[in-house]
Design an enzyme around this catalytic site. Structure first.
Site, short mmCIF file in Angstrom:
data_model
loop_
_atom_site.label_atom_id
_atom_site.label_comp_id
_atom_site.label_asym_id
_atom_site.label_seq_id
_atom_site.Cartn_x
_atom_site.Cartn_y
_atom_site.Cartn_z
N HIS A 121 0.85 -1.21 0.00
CA HIS A 121 0.00 0.00 0.00
C HIS A 121 0.88 1.26 0.00
O HIS A 121 0.92 2.01 0.99
CB HIS A 121 -0.90 -0.04 1.24
CG HIS A 121 -2.06 0.89 1.24
ND1 HIS A 121 -1.99 2.19 0.83
CD2 HIS A 121 -3.35 0.69 1.62
CE1 HIS A 121 -3.16 2.77 0.98
NE2 HIS A 121 -4.01 1.86 1.46
N GLU A 178 -0.67 1.39 -5.56
CA GLU A 178 -0.52 0.16 -4.80
C GLU A 178 -0.61 -1.09 -5.69
O GLU A 178 -1.68 -1.40 -6.20
CB GLU A 178 -1.64 0.09 -3.75
CG GLU A 178 -1.82 1.36 -2.96
CD GLU A 178 -3.16 1.39 -2.23
OE1 GLU A 178 -3.63 0.30 -1.82
OE2 GLU A 178 -3.74 2.47 -2.09
#
Length: 295
Positions: free
Chosen positions: A177, A267
């Site tokens: 992330h 991400e």
């Protein structure tokens, strides 16, 4: 990062790597001629990466909370073994539909073990490990050995390897992330997000898009910083693009109201019904490699 003001212990692991303790939590500080970086053992969470003679690549919230309970806002959280709300993930057992299972899995909310730290004139290499526990089995009833490897040089490589140590196959999802540091929203654009359309993504408001046919190499251009960040990914089936914008930032207790102006999440992810199946005794690796070049 507030934890750096309360360091109580420091251990030199190699010429370029120190293990420090702050408020009972452990962090790795990397100071290499080619780059600096910081990693929290809580969550195996990369907090920063700055190549020599470059602006910081990774964004960290000024209001991030370092309490060993809440996932840290910013850096590169490890979302595993599912991405997003547990109730929406096909890799989570049905019990998640009725109980409060954590979003983005449990890897980012656990303390990891340091397996290895090495450095030479070219790079630093750090490996951390997470294995199953009674609590992980309650959330996700599988045996595993999860290893993340950080290779820190003038580029940054993160390899997240899922080993199935059980007797049956399992499905998993997740993401690296990554929060990227940007100069300002109107100075950035992203290319290579979708092999189908070859469109360029700009940042001018709230965005939360999943690209399901991403290119292997994605480029974040920042005119103000006068550089490009090349993001090379392997092992993912999607690319998630996210910025909470003003309303979202104000809703987070661990992000300043204007924090959205200097971050952009790109991400590499494994999501949806096409999550990865790992056979018993097998493994799968999700990789991202970051490099910075002048624009």
């Amino acid at each position: 990062m507030s934890y750096r003001n309360t360091i109580t212990d420091q251990i030199k692991l190699t010429e370029h790597i120190q293990l420090v303790t702050s408020n009972g939590l452990k962090y790795l500080h990397v100071a290499h001629p080619k780059a600096t970086a910081h990693i929290s053992l809580f969550g195996a969470h990369l907090l920063s990466f700055t190549p020599a003679s470059s602006a910081p690549v990774i964004w960290m919230s000024d209001d991030a909370i370092f309490n060993g309970v809440k996932a840290i806002r910013g850096g590169v959280p490890i979302c595993w073994p599912w991405f997003g709300p547990a109730k929406d993930s096909p890799t989570v057992q049905p019990l998640a539909q009725t109980q409060d299972f954590p979003s983005h899995g449990f890897a980012r909310n656990n303390h990891w073990q340091l397996l290895e730290s090495k450095s030479n004139n070219n790079a630093c290499r750090i490996r951390l490990q997470l294995t199953e526990s009674p609590e992980s089995k309650r959330l996700w009833p599988h045996s595993f050995n999860l290893i993340v490897e950080f290779i820190i040089s003038d580029t940054l490589t993160i390899n997240l390897t899922t080993h199935n140590t059980g007797n049956h196959s399992f499905d998993y999802g997740g993401a690296l992330h990554s929060y990227f540091q940007i100069s300002q929203p109107d100075a950035v654009s992203v290319a290579g997000l979708d092999n189908d359309t070859q469109t360029t993504c700009t940042l001018d408001g709230y965005i939360d898009i999943v690209y399901k046919n991403p290119s292997t190499v994605i480029t974040l251009n920042d005119k103000q910083h006068q550089h490009q960040i090349k993001i090379k990914n392997e092992g993912n089936n999607a690319m998630v693009v996210w910025n909470p914008w003003e309303a979202g930032a104000k809703a987070f207790v661990d992000m300043s109201d204007d924090g959205y102006q200097t971050m952009f999440c790109l991400e590499p992810a494994i999501i949806g019904k096409n999550a990865v199946t790992v056979a018993a005794g097998a493994s799968h690796t999700l990789t991202t490699i970051l490099s910075v070049t002048p624009a």
